[in-house]
Design a protein around this motif. Structure first.
Motif, PDB file in Angstrom:
ATOM      1  N   ILE A   1      15.274  -4.383  -1.283  1.00  0.00           N
ATOM      2  CA  ILE A   1      15.723  -5.759  -1.502  1.00  0.00           C
ATOM      3  C   ILE A   1      14.806  -6.400  -2.547  1.00  0.00           C
ATOM      4  CG2 ILE A   1      16.698  -5.904   0.810  1.00  0.00           C
ATOM      5  CD1 ILE A   1      14.321  -7.626   1.616  1.00  0.00           C
ATOM      6  N   ALA A   2      15.131  -7.617  -2.954  1.00  0.00           N
ATOM      7  CA  ALA A   2      14.485  -8.227  -4.120  1.00  0.00           C
ATOM      8  C   ALA A   2      12.961  -8.235  -4.041  1.00  0.00           C
ATOM      9  CB  ALA A   2      15.026  -9.643  -4.315  1.00  0.00           C
TER      10      ALA A   2
ATOM     11  N   PRO B   1       9.468  -5.384  -7.411  1.00  0.00           N
ATOM     12  CA  PRO B   1       8.233  -5.281  -8.203  1.00  0.00           C
ATOM     13  C   PRO B   1       7.278  -4.178  -7.732  1.00  0.00           C
ATOM     14  CG  PRO B   1       8.648  -7.560  -7.517  1.00  0.00           C
ATOM     15  CD  PRO B   1       9.562  -6.685  -6.724  1.00  0.00           C
ATOM     16  N   LEU B   2       7.487  -3.687  -6.508  1.00  0.00           N
ATOM     17  CA  LEU B   2       6.594  -2.665  -5.958  1.00  0.00           C
ATOM     18  C   LEU B   2       6.934  -1.263  -6.452  1.00  0.00           C
ATOM     19  CD1 LEU B   2       6.531  -3.842  -2.213  1.00  0.00           C
ATOM     20  CD2 LEU B   2       5.024  -4.556  -4.095  1.00  0.00           C
ATOM     21  N   ILE B   3       8.135  -1.100  -6.977  1.00  0.00           N
ATOM     22  CA  ILE B   3       8.620   0.217  -7.378  1.00  0.00           C
ATOM     23  C   ILE B   3       8.038   0.592  -8.739  1.00  0.00           C
ATOM     24  CG2 ILE B   3      10.681   1.553  -7.961  1.00  0.00           C
ATOM     25  CD1 ILE B   3      12.168  -0.325  -5.929  1.00  0.00           C
TER      26      ILE B   3
ATOM     27  N   GLU C   1      15.623  -1.313 -14.718  1.00  0.00           N
ATOM     28  CA  GLU C   1      14.423  -1.903 -15.321  1.00  0.00           C
ATOM     29  C   GLU C   1      13.142  -1.263 -14.792  1.00  0.00           C
ATOM     30  OE1 GLU C   1      14.797  -6.053 -14.514  1.00  0.00           O
ATOM     31  OE2 GLU C   1      16.479  -6.338 -15.906  1.00  0.00           O
ATOM     32  N   ARG C   2      13.135  -0.856 -13.523  1.00  0.00           N
ATOM     33  CA  ARG C   2      11.930  -0.248 -12.954  1.00  0.00           C
ATOM     34  C   ARG C   2      11.726   1.191 -13.422  1.00  0.00           C
ATOM     35  NH1 ARG C   2       8.759  -3.970 -12.226  1.00  0.00           N
ATOM     36  NH2 ARG C   2       7.401  -2.521 -11.106  1.00  0.00           N
TER      37      ARG C   2
ATOM     38  N   GLU D   1       0.824  -1.206   0.000  1.00  0.00           N
ATOM     39  CA  GLU D   1       0.000   0.000   0.000  1.00  0.00           C
ATOM     40  C   GLU D   1       0.867   1.269   0.000  1.00  0.00           C
ATOM     41  OE1 GLU D   1      -3.882  -0.393   2.491  1.00  0.00           O
ATOM     42  OE2 GLU D   1      -2.370  -1.662   3.454  1.00  0.00           O
ATOM     43  N   VAL D   2       1.951   1.226   0.747  1.00  0.00           N
ATOM     44  CA  VAL D   2       2.828   2.399   0.829  1.00  0.00           C
ATOM     45  C   VAL D   2       3.460   2.687  -0.528  1.00  0.00           C
ATOM     46  CG1 VAL D   2       4.907   3.362   1.882  1.00  0.00           C
ATOM     47  CG2 VAL D   2       3.282   2.076   3.290  1.00  0.00           C
ATOM     48  N   TYR D   3       4.042   1.662  -1.145  1.00  0.00           N
ATOM     49  CA  TYR D   3       4.646   1.858  -2.469  1.00  0.00           C
ATOM     50  C   TYR D   3       3.593   2.244  -3.496  1.00  0.00           C
ATOM     51  CZ  TYR D   3       9.437   0.233  -1.592  1.00  0.00           C
ATOM     52  OH  TYR D   3      10.737   0.122  -1.174  1.00  0.00           O
ATOM     53  N   GLY D   4       2.390   1.681  -3.347  1.00  0.00           N
ATOM     54  CA  GLY D   4       1.344   1.921  -4.332  1.00  0.00           C
ATOM     55  C   GLY D   4       0.854   3.352  -4.368  1.00  0.00           C
ATOM     56  N   ILE D   5       0.872   4.038  -3.238  1.00  0.00           N
ATOM     57  CA  ILE D   5       0.291   5.386  -3.176  1.00  0.00           C
ATOM     58  C   ILE D   5       1.335   6.502  -3.295  1.00  0.00           C
ATOM     59  CG2 ILE D   5       0.402   5.713  -0.645  1.00  0.00           C
ATOM     60  CD1 ILE D   5      -2.481   6.837  -0.845  1.00  0.00           C
TER      61      ILE D   5
END
Length: 376
Positions: free
Chosen positions: A78-79, A83-85, A109-110, A63-67
């Motif tokens: 870390i790994a 995917p959250l970034i 890549e992100r 949720e934190v990364y998403g908003i």
């Protein structure tokens, strides 16, 4: 701007990137702050304190990364976080890219904006966001080294300061920067005989002036280091090349010159380590032995003293974070050269020379990226 503060999930990382006091400053300036529940607990800050400061608490790291538009952290992702970034998301944290190709590739890549604490640099070449943690790690290096010199821990069974009628331990400090200076002060204060080596004669002159009588300063070179390691009981590695991999000053063959039970503490491990035999360890499993020499190579030493470390770090990072939030990273980095030097990877492009050199990656000038962004 929307600020996100996730809980650190690296092994035994107990720090948090923002204190309730920091939240208050962001909220005063009109920003929204989202903090993951429990993020500050190990540093001594409760969820209730964050709420009272004006933060919104979120249950999960997703949720934190998403908003968030800007993620403020302590250690590199870390790994499981990769995917959250999100593309264009600003990450403001310690990265130490030159010591990890997988991390570097993942951030490319992100296509995030990666602004590294450790390469923010003032005009006098000082590193304001590395200094507080270097101070903590330098002082901790002596505490940890002294502990592992004890016989039950595998060391030589030597007390750093000795006692009446018994000589104190010999401590060799590699590098006369912040880490080395703090290590030398601590070791000298405990009564050890300290030798600090550096390649800068002006720096050695300065250290000679400020250090107590039980600290010697010596010009660093391979021959001298080979001589000094033979009598050292504790060796502390604190060399730094900003943003680049640390040089290996202690080679594998030098271990044979040392006495069994000698302790080596590699504070440069975040940047790959300055001992050839170094590899990163954790607070959970901090040491290993090579050729009867104890290696302590914990990559987040200040995480063991999170209350002190969190306050010291946020004292330094908050003004920069507020500028990034208030102006946006493009304008802030265009106007503030210190922040501009912190940019390492932007939208998939490596813009810091030390990182591109470490992995032979294409290099893009920061000015080109900022110029491109300004016209998007």
């Amino acid at each position: 701007m929307i600020i996100g503060v996730p809980q650190e999930i690296k092994n035994n990382e107990n720090r948090v990137a923002l204190t309730p006091a920091g939240v208050t400053e962001f909220v005063k300036q009109g920003h929204s702050v989202y903090v993951q529940q429990g993020a500050g607990a190990s540093s001594g800050f409760t969820d209730q304190e964050y709420r009272e400061a004006g933060a919104t608490l979120l249950a999960t790291i997703e949720e934190v990364y998403g908003i968030a538009e800007m993620i403020i952290k302590v250690k590199e992702p870390i790994a499981s976080e990769y995917p959250l970034i999100k593309e264009n998301q600003l990450l403001f944290t310690y990265f130490h890219f030159a010591s990890s190709q997988p991390l570097t590739q993942a951030m490319i890549e992100r296509k995030a904006v990666c602004l590294a604490y450790e390469t923010v640099e003032k005009t006098d070449r000082s590193l304001p966001l590395l200094v507080p943690m270097s101070e903590v790690a330098g002082r901790m290096a002596v505490q940890e080294g002294a502990k592992y010199l004890e016989k039950p821990m595998g060391g030589r069974g030597i007390l750093l300061g000795g006692v009446a009628g018994v000589k104190p331990a010999n401590v060799l400090v590699l590098g006369g920067g912040i880490v080395g200076t703090q290590s030398a002060k601590m070791a000298a204060g405990l009564g050890a005989n300290v030798t600090i080596v550096d390649i800068s004669l002006p720096r050695l002159r300065y250290l000679e002036d400020i250090m107590p009588a039980n600290v010697d300063t010596v010009m660093s070179n391979e021959y001298t280091i080979r001589q000094l390691v033979q009598q050292a009981d504790l060796i502390i590695g604190g060399v730094l090349i900003p943003g680049a991999k640390a040089p290996s000053l202690i080679t594998r063959d030098m271990l044979k010159l040392m006495r069994p039970g000698t302790v080596m503490v590699d504070v440069a491990i975040d940047q790959g380590g300055c001992f050839e035999t170094s590899h990163a360890t954790t607070h959970q499993d901090p040491i290993y032995v090579v050729d009867d020499i104890i290696h302590y190579c914990v990559a987040n030493m200040p995480g063991a003293v999170p209350y002190t470390s969190t306050l010291a770090l946020t004292n330094a990072t908050l003004p920069y974070a507020l500028q990034l939030a208030g102006q946006g990273w493009q304008k802030a980095c265009s106007q503030n050269e210190e922040l501009r030097k912190g940019l390492n990877i932007v939208h998939g492009k490596v813009v810091y020379r030390g990182v591109s050199d470490a992995f032979d990656l294409p290099f893009t000038e920061v000015s080109e990226v900022l110029g491109h962004v300004a016209h998007v």
